[in-house]
Design a protein around this motif. Structure first.
Motif, PDB file in Angstrom:
ATOM      1  N   ILE A  78     -24.236 -47.468 -46.059  1.00 52.96           N
ATOM      2  CA  ILE A  78     -23.924 -47.566 -44.626  1.00 52.96           C
ATOM      3  C   ILE A  78     -22.568 -48.234 -44.437  1.00 52.96           C
ATOM      4  O   ILE A  78     -21.730 -47.781 -43.653  1.00 52.96           O
ATOM      5  N   TYR A  79     -22.360 -49.358 -45.155  1.00 54.82           N
ATOM      6  CA  TYR A  79     -21.102 -50.101 -45.013  1.00 54.82           C
ATOM      7  C   TYR A  79     -19.910 -49.251 -45.458  1.00 54.82           C
ATOM      8  O   TYR A  79     -18.848 -49.270 -44.820  1.00 54.82           O
ATOM      9  N   GLY A  80     -20.075 -48.511 -46.535  1.00 51.63           N
ATOM     10  CA  GLY A  80     -18.970 -47.700 -47.036  1.00 51.63           C
ATOM     11  C   GLY A  80     -18.736 -46.423 -46.256  1.00 51.63           C
ATOM     12  O   GLY A  80     -17.768 -45.706 -46.518  1.00 51.63           O
ATOM     13  N   GLY A  81     -19.613 -46.120 -45.308  1.00 49.93           N
ATOM     14  CA  GLY A  81     -19.456 -44.918 -44.508  1.00 49.93           C
ATOM     15  C   GLY A  81     -19.961 -43.659 -45.195  1.00 49.93           C
ATOM     16  O   GLY A  81     -19.734 -42.547 -44.717  1.00 49.93           O
ATOM     17  N   ILE A 125     -27.156 -48.524 -34.451  1.00 50.32           N
ATOM     18  CA  ILE A 125     -28.084 -49.054 -35.441  1.00 50.32           C
ATOM     19  C   ILE A 125     -27.320 -49.524 -36.677  1.00 50.32           C
ATOM     20  O   ILE A 125     -27.613 -50.587 -37.248  1.00 50.32           O
ATOM     21  N   GLY A 126     -26.322 -48.750 -37.103  1.00 50.72           N
ATOM     22  CA  GLY A 126     -25.538 -49.114 -38.276  1.00 50.72           C
ATOM     23  C   GLY A 126     -24.821 -50.446 -38.104  1.00 50.72           C
ATOM     24  O   GLY A 126     -24.802 -51.286 -39.010  1.00 50.72           O
ATOM     25  N   ARG A 127     -24.208 -50.658 -36.934  1.00 54.61           N
ATOM     26  CA  ARG A 127     -23.512 -51.928 -36.682  1.00 54.61           C
ATOM     27  C   ARG A 127     -24.495 -53.094 -36.688  1.00 54.61           C
ATOM     28  O   ARG A 127     -24.190 -54.175 -37.213  1.00 54.61           O
ATOM     29  N   PHE A 156     -34.074 -54.578 -35.234  1.00 53.92           N
ATOM     30  CA  PHE A 156     -32.742 -54.089 -34.873  1.00 53.92           C
ATOM     31  C   PHE A 156     -32.798 -52.659 -34.345  1.00 53.92           C
ATOM     32  O   PHE A 156     -32.040 -52.290 -33.443  1.00 53.92           O
ATOM     33  N   VAL A 157     -33.669 -51.844 -34.922  1.00 56.66           N
ATOM     34  CA  VAL A 157     -33.785 -50.459 -34.455  1.00 56.66           C
ATOM     35  C   VAL A 157     -34.258 -50.429 -33.009  1.00 56.66           C
ATOM     36  O   VAL A 157     -33.704 -49.712 -32.167  1.00 56.66           O
ATOM     37  N   ILE A 158     -35.274 -51.224 -32.696  1.00 61.77           N
ATOM     38  CA  ILE A 158     -35.797 -51.261 -31.327  1.00 61.77           C
ATOM     39  C   ILE A 158     -34.736 -51.808 -30.373  1.00 61.77           C
ATOM     40  O   ILE A 158     -34.531 -51.272 -29.274  1.00 61.77           O
ATOM     41  N   TYR A 159     -34.039 -52.857 -30.790  1.00 65.51           N
ATOM     42  CA  TYR A 159     -32.971 -53.411 -29.956  1.00 65.51           C
ATOM     43  C   TYR A 159     -31.902 -52.343 -29.699  1.00 65.51           C
ATOM     44  O   TYR A 159     -31.411 -52.192 -28.566  1.00 65.51           O
TER      45      TYR A 159
END
Length: 434
Positions: free
Chosen positions: A238-241, A173-175, A162-165
């Motif tokens: 990450i989800y909670g911000g 990256i977070g999404r 996912f990071v490379i994408y």
């Protein structure tokens, strides 16, 4: 010679270099540099080589790669992966196929620390294969579950894929991390269901293990708490911000190191080994990313993405049909190329087409990464199969490939569900950012 012909010649030359076992990064460097030189001159090629290398290497978002890799390596040295397997084994080891299911669950948990499919397969193979062999598991089921379970490492966040994408497509990256959570859990559940069905049809493939007492179950669950807490804090943060992906990687790596120091399972030599392995892996990924930023402008100058776009438009397919053609191409290519190489080679070609069709780039990223996973267990390359072969040298390679076939089918079903119901991947990132 036209720009398109030069582009096709460059792609053919790239595949030739890869067939000659030239490292992916160096092959892309060479083709990209020579292609830009031919199309735009020596000065443009040299200028791009200097500017892109520095610009990419100084990108602060890329700090997430070494930190998450370090977290996984340290977790492996501290025995956290073993504790997760022991907890799953204590709870479901007494049912038919329970040890194989515990292995898949352990792979999923370790994937949430390491982000690496190869590391997941190797670590859990060492932990579980001897145990399954001791209880008389069929080698096809035991090795197949390890090879397939390891593929979860590229989908369940934090995922290097996912990071490379994200870097190649300029996405969040977070999404992408959040988009991989539910598909990863779904795929894990499909693997467990596959094991259950195999053992219903052929009970001798996965004999039941010994029952454990409630006290043993409780102790095993308590032992797995540290790894569960680290996963919850990083992904939940990450989800909670509360954290950015980079901050979450730092928190996760720090907590795993702290756990190793408190429990005295992480000595100086083990920590040095973990750091060295992390540096080598990070350097490999960075070289591939820098090389990708050399070959991408060459492909753009040669108008290859436009040619592919016109070809797909000429097929007169709807959006879903075009998407299936692209994913089928990834599926076939995955039988011959390593996953990261596929990403950097194909995204500059397919991603503009996908955006033109109005496909959500986050959803497309999940579909692509899942398809890359399938390549990890597809012949003739199937890198996870060869990793398992090193852990189980007495099992014929053909038996391991036959063992992964049911899991490969489960991945096809999961891919179909994600295509039919995009919200499985999009609900968490859309909830977080909206």
């Amino acid at each position: 010679m036209s720009a398109g012909a030069i582009g096709l010649t460059g792609i053919a030359g790239l595949f030739l270099l890869l067939a000659l076992r030239i490292p992916v990064a160096f092959a892309m460097f060479l083709v990209g540099f020579l292609g830009i030189w031919v199309l735009n001159g020596w000065g443009a090629a040299m200028g791009l080589l200097a500017s892109e290398s520095f610009t990419l290497a100084s990108n602060p978002e890329l700090v997430v790669i070494p930190l998450f890799i370090l977290m996984g390596n340290v977790a492996s040295h501290t025995g956290m992966s073993r504790q997760l397997y022991d907890a799953a084994y204590a709870v479901i080891g007494h049912v038919r196929g329970g040890l194989a299911s515990a292995t898949v669950i352990g792979c999923g948990g370790f994937a949430a620390l390491s982000g690496s499919s190869v590391a997941s397969a190797l670590t859990m193979g060492k932990v579980s294969l001897a145990q399954m062999d001791r209880f008389g598991y069929d080698p096809r089921l035991s090795t197949g579950s390890v090879a397939a379970g390891g593929t979860l490492g590229i989908l369940i966040p934090p995922s290097t894929g996912f990071v490379i994408y994200a870097i190649l497509t300029e996405q969040s990256i977070g999404r992408l991390f959040l988009a991989g959570v539910l598909p990863g859990i779904l795929l894990l559940a499909m693997f467990v269901l596959t094991i259950t069905l195999i053992c219903l049809v052929r009970p001798h493939f996965g004999p039941a293990g010994p029952r454990t007492s409630m006290g043993e179950k409780a102790r095993a669950m308590v032992g797995a708490l540290p790894i569960v807490l680290v996963i919850a804090l990083t992904i939940g943060g990450i989800y909670g911000g509360f954290f950015s992906p980079v901050e979450a990687a730092g928190v996760g790596a720090g907590l795993v190191i702290l756990y190793g120091l408190i429990t005295r399972t992480l000595g100086f030599r083990a920590f040095a080994d973990a750091c060295r392995d992390s540096i080598v892996t990070t350097a490999t990924v960075m070289l591939i990313l820098i090389a990708a930023h050399m070959i991408n402008p060459f492909l753009a100058l040669s108008h290859i993405p436009e040619v592919v776009g016109h070809f797909l438009a000429g097929l007169n397919l709807n959006v879903t049909g075009t998407l299936l053609v692209i994913l089928f191409f990834y599926l076939v290519l995955g039988c011959f190329l390593e996953g990261f190489a596929m990403l950097v080679l194909t995204l500059p070609i397919f991603f503009p087409v996908v955006l033109q069709m109005g496909v959500d780039p986050i959803w497309f990223g999940v579909l692509v990464v899942l398809t890359l996973e399938m390549g990890l267990i597809s012949p003739p390359v199937g890198i996870n199969v060869f990793i398992v072969k090193t852990v189980a040298p007495k099992v014929p390679l053909g038996d391991i490939f036959r063992g992964v076939l049911p899991f490969w089918g489960a991945m096809i079903v999961t891919l179909g569900l994600l295509i039919a119901f995009p919200q499985i991947a999009l609900i968490l990132p859309n909830t977080m950012f909206n």
